[in-house]
Scaffold this active site. Structure first.
Site, PDB file in Angstrom:
ATOM      1  N   GLY A  69     -54.253  52.770  84.081  1.00 32.09           N
ATOM      2  CA  GLY A  69     -55.341  53.856  82.958  1.00 32.09           C
ATOM      3  C   GLY A  69     -55.693  52.125  81.678  1.00 32.09           C
ATOM      4  N   VAL A 111     -49.251  54.349  84.936  1.00 31.18           N
ATOM      5  CA  VAL A 111     -47.955  55.786  84.909  1.00 31.18           C
ATOM      6  C   VAL A 111     -47.375  55.667  86.754  1.00 31.18           C
ATOM      7  CG1 VAL A 111     -48.156  58.414  85.357  1.00 31.18           C
ATOM      8  CG2 VAL A 111     -49.644  57.327  83.791  1.00 31.18           C
ATOM      9  N   ASP A 139     -59.722  56.798  89.032  1.00 26.12           N
ATOM     10  CA  ASP A 139     -58.761  57.914  88.815  1.00 26.12           C
ATOM     11  C   ASP A 139     -59.973  59.093  89.112  1.00 26.12           C
ATOM     12  OD1 ASP A 139     -61.183  56.758  86.785  1.00 26.12           O
ATOM     13  OD2 ASP A 139     -59.765  57.712  85.002  1.00 26.12           O
ATOM     14  N   THR A 186     -58.863  57.978  77.965  1.00 25.35           N
ATOM     15  CA  THR A 186     -58.242  57.021  77.041  1.00 25.35           C
ATOM     16  C   THR A 186     -60.346  57.115  76.631  1.00 25.35           C
ATOM     17  OG1 THR A 186     -57.711  55.268  77.864  1.00 25.35           O
ATOM     18  CG2 THR A 186     -59.220  54.203  76.901  1.00 25.35           C
TER      19      THR A 186
END
Length: 256
Positions: A8, A13, A110, A133
């Protein structure tokens, strides 16, 4: 065991999954857009070491990235660490969801992964909030078409902008306040952030249902999703690992 990497704008992650619903271990590291594979690989190694993951048990690797500057570097880092070929999710990857918006190549990986996970586990039209975000709302139709959605400045971005532009507003931790009507400046800001975003989410679900002409299943994921969704008046289902679930299902579809 599947090695799942979600890149991201703020964090990378890395998770190790035994199944779609079982994350054995996960960790995160800051996203650095100029990082090389030699700098990313030690971060992966640290997460593997912290989770006491046996590399020999890793059978596959998949990456979702919204930061194209480091996608290839992260792919090479994962290959160096595991010795395995790496699947990078794109709009062309088989996901079980048809990308139906006007410019499919610009669709965030994502968002595609979350849509795939949601479509696999829920029936009917689905609306997915991802509070990262940016705050995004993605709509998937009952026949599994990624219809499109909304992109909104994220909770933390909005807060940082407000504090940065107003000299008398202090920085504070995002949390639910004791009172809805704030009794001091920090409490008033906390209430605005928490209840304001919850009310926005309620209103957007109402508008989505008006637009579709039918009820939707509303899901919430993302870093701040767990904090905000309990204060929504509409029913919201919290799926903290929805992107990871989606990546698991996508990898299984494309494993051959």
């Amino acid at each position: 065991m599947l090695f799942v990497i979600d890149i991201g704008n703020t964090n990378i992650v890395a998770a190790f999954m035994e199944s779609a619903s079982e994350v054995k271990h996960s960790g995160r590291m800051a996203t650095v857009k100029t990082a090389k594979s030699s700098e990313i690989a030690p971060g992966f190694e640290d997460i593997i070491r912290t989770g006491e993951i046996n590399k020999d048990e890793i059978s596959g690797v998949i990456i979702s990235s919204v930061v194209p500057e480091i996608t290839d570097e992260a792919k090479e880092a994962a290959r160096l660490v595991t010795g395995l070929e790496v699947l990078v999710l794109t709009y062309k990857t088989e996901t079980g969801v048809v990308i139906g918006n006007e410019v499919p190549e610009n669709t965030g990986a994502d968002l595609i992964a979350a849509a795939a996970g949601a479509a696999k586990e829920y029936d009917g039209p689905i609306a997915i909030f991802d509070l990262g975000t940016a705050t995004t709302l993605t709509v998937v139709t009952a026949d599994r078409i990624f219809l499109g959605g909304l992109i909104i400045p994220g909770v933390r971005i909005s807060l940082d902008a407000m504090v940065g532009k107003a000299s008398q507003l202090p920085a504070f931790d995002i949390a639910a306040p004791e009172h809805f009507i704030g009794r001091n400046t920090i409490e008033s800001m906390q209430s605005g952030i928490v209840y304001g975003n919850a009310a926005m989410m309620d209103a957007l679900i109402d508008r989505t249902e008006d637009d579709l002409g039918q009820k939707v299943t509303a899901l919430v994921t993302g870093g701040l999703g767990g904090l905000i969704y309990p204060y929504c008046r509409r029913k919201m289902i919290y799926e903290p690992d929805l992107v990871l679930k989606g990546l698991w299902y996508i990898y299984e579809m494309n494993r051959a």
